[in-house]
Each structure stands twice: as C-alpha cells, then as structure tokens.
Design an enzyme around this catalytic site. Structure first.
Site, PDB file in Angstrom:
ATOM      1  N   ASP A 256       0.707  -1.059  -0.123  1.00 20.32           N
ATOM      2  CA  ASP A 256      -0.079   0.110  -0.072  1.00 20.32           C
ATOM      3  C   ASP A 256       0.888   1.236   0.055  1.00 20.32           C
ATOM      4  O   ASP A 256       2.110   1.378   0.206  1.00 20.32           O
ATOM      5  CB  ASP A 256      -0.894   0.019   1.168  1.00 20.32           C
ATOM      6  N   LYS A 257       0.175   2.504  -0.187  1.00 19.86           N
ATOM      7  CA  LYS A 257       1.151   3.655  -0.185  1.00 19.86           C
ATOM      8  C   LYS A 257       0.098   4.564   0.635  1.00 19.86           C
ATOM      9  O   LYS A 257      -1.026   4.410   0.873  1.00 19.86           O
ATOM     10  CB  LYS A 257       1.146   4.295  -1.447  1.00 19.86           C
ATOM     11  N   HIS A 258       0.639   5.712   1.324  1.00 20.28           N
ATOM     12  CA  HIS A 258      -0.223   6.798   1.842  1.00 20.28           C
ATOM     13  C   HIS A 258       0.344   8.123   1.650  1.00 20.28           C
ATOM     14  O   HIS A 258       1.750   8.212   1.464  1.00 20.28           O
ATOM     15  CB  HIS A 258       0.046   6.411   3.423  1.00 20.28           C
ATOM     16  N   SER A 259      -0.497   8.993   1.164  1.00 20.76           N
ATOM     17  CA  SER A 259      -0.098  10.393   1.034  1.00 20.76           C
ATOM     18  C   SER A 259      -0.534  11.298   2.309  1.00 20.76           C
ATOM     19  O   SER A 259      -1.540  10.809   2.905  1.00 20.76           O
ATOM     20  CB  SER A 259      -0.627  10.757  -0.251  1.00 20.76           C
TER      21      SER A 259
ATOM     22  N   THR B 101      -9.467  10.351  -0.403  1.00 17.87           N
ATOM     23  CA  THR B 101      -9.624   9.363  -1.362  1.00 17.87           C
ATOM     24  C   THR B 101     -10.944   8.940  -1.104  1.00 17.87           C
ATOM     25  O   THR B 101     -11.708   8.403  -2.248  1.00 17.87           O
ATOM     26  CB  THR B 101      -8.434   8.435  -1.202  1.00 17.87           C
TER      27      THR B 101
ATOM     28  N   ARG C 208      -7.062  15.582  19.383  1.00 18.50           N
ATOM     29  CA  ARG C 208      -5.875  16.421  18.718  1.00 18.50           C
ATOM     30  C   ARG C 208      -6.688  17.566  17.964  1.00 18.50           C
ATOM     31  O   ARG C 208      -5.933  18.605  18.015  1.00 18.50           O
ATOM     32  CB  ARG C 208      -5.060  15.375  17.757  1.00 18.50           C
TER      33      ARG C 208
ATOM     34  N   SER D 161      -0.682   7.679  14.128  1.00 17.09           N
ATOM     35  CA  SER D 161      -1.842   7.905  13.617  1.00 17.09           C
ATOM     36  C   SER D 161      -1.950   7.178  11.966  1.00 17.09           C
ATOM     37  O   SER D 161      -2.703   6.418  11.755  1.00 17.09           O
ATOM     38  CB  SER D 161      -2.581   9.357  13.500  1.00 17.09           C
TER      39      SER D 161
ATOM     40  N   LYS E 142      -3.008   2.585  11.053  1.00 15.50           N
ATOM     41  CA  LYS E 142      -4.122   2.007  10.305  1.00 15.50           C
ATOM     42  C   LYS E 142      -3.580   1.289   9.156  1.00 15.50           C
ATOM     43  O   LYS E 142      -4.103   0.127   8.871  1.00 15.50           O
ATOM     44  CB  LYS E 142      -4.879   3.059   9.520  1.00 15.50           C
ATOM     45  N   LYS E 143      -2.393   1.473   8.798  1.00 11.98           N
ATOM     46  CA  LYS E 143      -1.456   0.684   7.863  1.00 11.98           C
ATOM     47  C   LYS E 143      -1.264  -0.711   8.336  1.00 11.98           C
ATOM     48  O   LYS E 143      -1.255  -1.698   7.573  1.00 11.98           O
ATOM     49  CB  LYS E 143      -0.398   1.519   7.120  1.00 11.98           C
TER      50      LYS E 143
END
Length: 441
Positions: free
Chosen positions: A83-86, A123, A171, A186, A190-191
């Site tokens: 997976d990726k995350h931005s 997304t 937060r 954070s 989730k990843k």
C-alpha cells in the site's frame, strides 16, 4: 497499579514512558477508562516534549492492536500485500491510479483510505462520488475483493485502530495535530492494521501541503520510515511537491473522471504520472515484484499501456457495488454540477505560482470538502482544466481552470479565491521536479 495521570506527568516532565505503560494508556483511550481530559493532556505533553523512537514504536504498536489487525496468511495470496499513503494535497488522485497498477503487477492492495478534512481532499470521498460504490465494506467483502481483483480502495471500519479515531478527534480540538510523534502513530497504525508487507509514503511539501516546509516534511518522512521499520513493516518515503495542483482537477467526481481518463489513456498529466510512477516503482521493489528500478518501471508502464490496470479498476468498482460500465460511461455514473465557469487571468503573463492551500479551500467553499468531520460533501463540484505553472495566460485565454458549481454565486466566490491564489508574471518561472531527489529508506 496503572494511573493515567502518572503517564502524563512523566511525559510532561520530559521523561521516557515505558512501552507497557503506553500500551495500558492506549487501551484506556480505547475503552474509555482514560478520560478525554487525560487524553488531551497526554497529547499536549507529547506535542511539547516529543517521543524517542522506542516510544513512537510502542505507541504505534498499541494503537494498531487497539482493534482488528488483518492477517492475510490464510488467504494464500500469490503476491505481497502492499500500500501507499499520502500526507494529503490538492488534486492528489494518485491512489486511484496506483492501486490497480500494483495489482496488475502482481501485488495485492487493501487500501484503507480517509476522508478529506480542511483544504485537502480525501480518497474515500472521491470513490464515494461513484454511484453505488460501497466505501466501507465489511471485512469479509474486503478480503474477497482484494483476493479476487487485487485491490480495494475503502475506508476503515470502526474496529480498525479505534484508539486513533478517538485520539485524533481530541488532537483536532487541542491544537496538537501537528505533532510528528502523534502523526506517525496515527498514519501507521491503520496501515499496520491492514496487514501490509510493504508501504510507500508520499510526504508532501509546498503551499498546499500539510507541512509546507521541505525540511519539516523530511523530518516527518524520516520519523514515519523509522517507526514503520521499527514495528516490522518495510517502509520507504518520497518527498513530492505540492506547490501546484496535482493533475488537472481538484474535487471528487472530477478527480475520479481524471483518473479514469488517465487509466484508459484519454489524458495523462505528466506531473501526476511522475509522482504516481515513482511511488509504484518503489512498491514493486519493496514487494519483490521487480529485479531493479528499470525492471519495475517497465512493469509499471506495461500495466498501464496494456489496459490491464484500467480493467482492474473497473472490476474493483463493480465488486464494491459500483457500475460495471463506469470506464465506458463515466458521465452516466458521476454527478455533474450544473454551472461551469472559466477563471481567466486578470492580465497577460505566465502563471508563476499558486497558493495551493487557497485553491483547496475554494473547493471546500464550493461544497466539495469539509472543515469538520461530520460535514457533508457535494461530490459534483470542483475544478478542472488546471493549466500547469509556466503556462502563458491572459484575459483572452486560456483559462486558469474551470469551476464546476451548483450556482453562479458559489462560482463567483470561488473564482475570486482562485484569482487571488494565482501569481502572474512577465517572465516564465523556474519549474521544479515533482519528486524530490533521494529516497528516504
């Protein structure tokens, strides 16, 4: 005996919290035995005092373990789970293009995505613009779609990292969102809960980024990579530029339409492709799906040019309740705003700079984003036809972009915001590469 106030005191005074105490504190956040005030005090103490790597990893592991953690070993997938995350931007639809390309190359992508907040798009909101699409399926359906199709772009269910959900809300109202330690936990919790075997991070800098300064974005990227690897997840990061809208659109349905055009070959913005390709190449390398970068690049190009990635995107949409003919007839299944207005430059010259945050806020003002988690989003509105920096513009055209709005008043308001956000000069600007040199690994 566990006392939440003692954990807070230790961090308030600059001490190091033991991993077992972090685990107990996070469990208390999850089950409510730690009060909202105590969680807020903890967040502020961490914001002011910081955490070392051991504490970050312990916090990440505890937040991941606060809910369900997917285990793909029983599914006998014939490829790696990636997976990726931005960190977020304006016009960033990379996920919609990357996930099916990775799947076409032999990877499996359970992409747990978020909704937009503030000036950045989400997304999950983009996929929600597709008629019938189920953005938050149950775990059984998620597993089935990933195994059968190769990717699923979905939102987190309530049992994925629930501690993060509660702590993030705290937060958000206590001015501690910017803490690198808390951001790291954070994002990665989730990843990790998705059961990944490799993760690429797209950490953005520039006027439209969460962290505009490149040095601070680099610090966040290093913290994320160190914590991810410390928790056992192979992780790398790329720094990418967010000093102009990524691609040619910003909004929800309009970004899905651009992604479909990209996958099918109808239109491919060069900067969007550079950012997407760089991340996809690194994912293939992390997953052992390519021998080297040259091989990975060839595989990525082939997955796109052959139409295989487009086919997988279509199958994913249909498997998650969307229309089977989305790629052939996107206008039938994506909402369209009734008013379209061009934004012209006030004078002749070159588009030299954009205040991308302000442009993102213009989409929010149209109704295409939210300032609070509970706000509704209008999927139809947005901006299309963005011209890249360096384009010669003027009162006679070409337009800076087209506004898609529900009425003329909203379009006029957004047009004013966009005009102020664009700098026109007599000489062309010096353009920068969209992907900064140097992989953070």
């Amino acid at each position: 005996m566990f006392l939440a106030q003692e954990i807070i005191r230790i961090k308030r005074d600059g001490g190091q919290i033991e991993a077992a105490d972090i685990t107990r504190f996070v469990a208390g956040i999850t089950d409510g035995t730690v009060s909202e005030g105590q969680a807020a005090a903890f967040a502020m103490a961490v914001y002011l005092r910081g955490m070392d790597l051991d504490e970050r990893v312990a916090l990440l592991r505890a937040m991941t373990a606060s809910g369900q953690v997917l285990d793909w070993s029983g599914d006998h997938l014939p490829g790696p789970v990636l997976d990726k995350h931005s960190t977020g931007g304006v016009g960033d639809k990379v996920s919609l293009i990357l996930a099916p390309i990775v799947a076409a190359c032999g990877g499996f992508v359970p992409m747990i995505s978020g909704r937009g907040l503030g000036h950045t798009g989400g997304t999950l909101d983009k996929m929600g613009a597709i008629s019938g699409y189920i953005g938050q399926p149950d775990t059984a359906r998620l597993r089935r779609v990933v195994a059968e199709v190769g990717c699923a772009i979905v939102g987190a269910t309530a049992d994925i990292a629930p501690a993060d959900r509660r702590l993030y809300a705290i937060r958000d109202v206590t001015a501690t969102v910017e803490s690198i330690d808390l951001i790291t936990a954070s994002i990665l919790s989730k990843k990790l809960a998705a059961g990944l075997q490799g993760l690429v991070l797209d950490v953005k800098y520039g006027s439209g980024a969460f962290m505009p300064e490149q040095a601070r974005a680099q610090a966040l990227a290093r913290a994320l990579v160190e914590a991810g690897k410390g928790a056992g997840l192979p992780t790398v990061a790329l720094l990418t530029d967010m000093d102009q809208v990524l691609g040619t659109s910003a909004g929800n349905a309009v970004e899905v339409a651009e992604s479909i055009a990209f996958l099918t070959g109808a239109g491919r913005d060069p900067r969007l492709w550079q950012v997407t390709r760089a991340q996809t190449v690194e994912l293939l390398l992390l997953g052992g799906l390519a021998a080297d970068r040259a091989d990975a690049g060839q595989r990525v190009d082939q997955a796109l040019e052959s139409g295989r990635a487009a086919e997988i995107f279509a199958r994913m949409v249909a498997a998650l309740g969307g229309p089977a003919d989305l790629l052939e007839k996107p206008d039938r299944h994506l909402p369209r705003a009734p008013v379209t207005v061009p934004v012209m430059a006030a004078r002749d010259g070159f588009l030299a700079a954009q205040d991308v945050r302000a442009i993102g806020l213009s989409v929010v003002a149209l109704g295409g984003g939210r300032t609070r988690p509970q706000d509704p989003v209008d999927p139809a509105v947005g901006l299309t036809g963005w011209v890249p920096l360096g384009t010669r513009v003027g009162p006679d055209g070409p337009p800076l972009c087209l506004i898609h709005a529900h009425d003329a008043a909203a379009a006029a308001m957004a047009a004013g915001m966009i005009a102020k956000a664009c700098q026109i000069t007599d000489t062309p600007p010096v353009l920068t590469e969209p992907v900064a040199a140097g992989l953070i690994a």
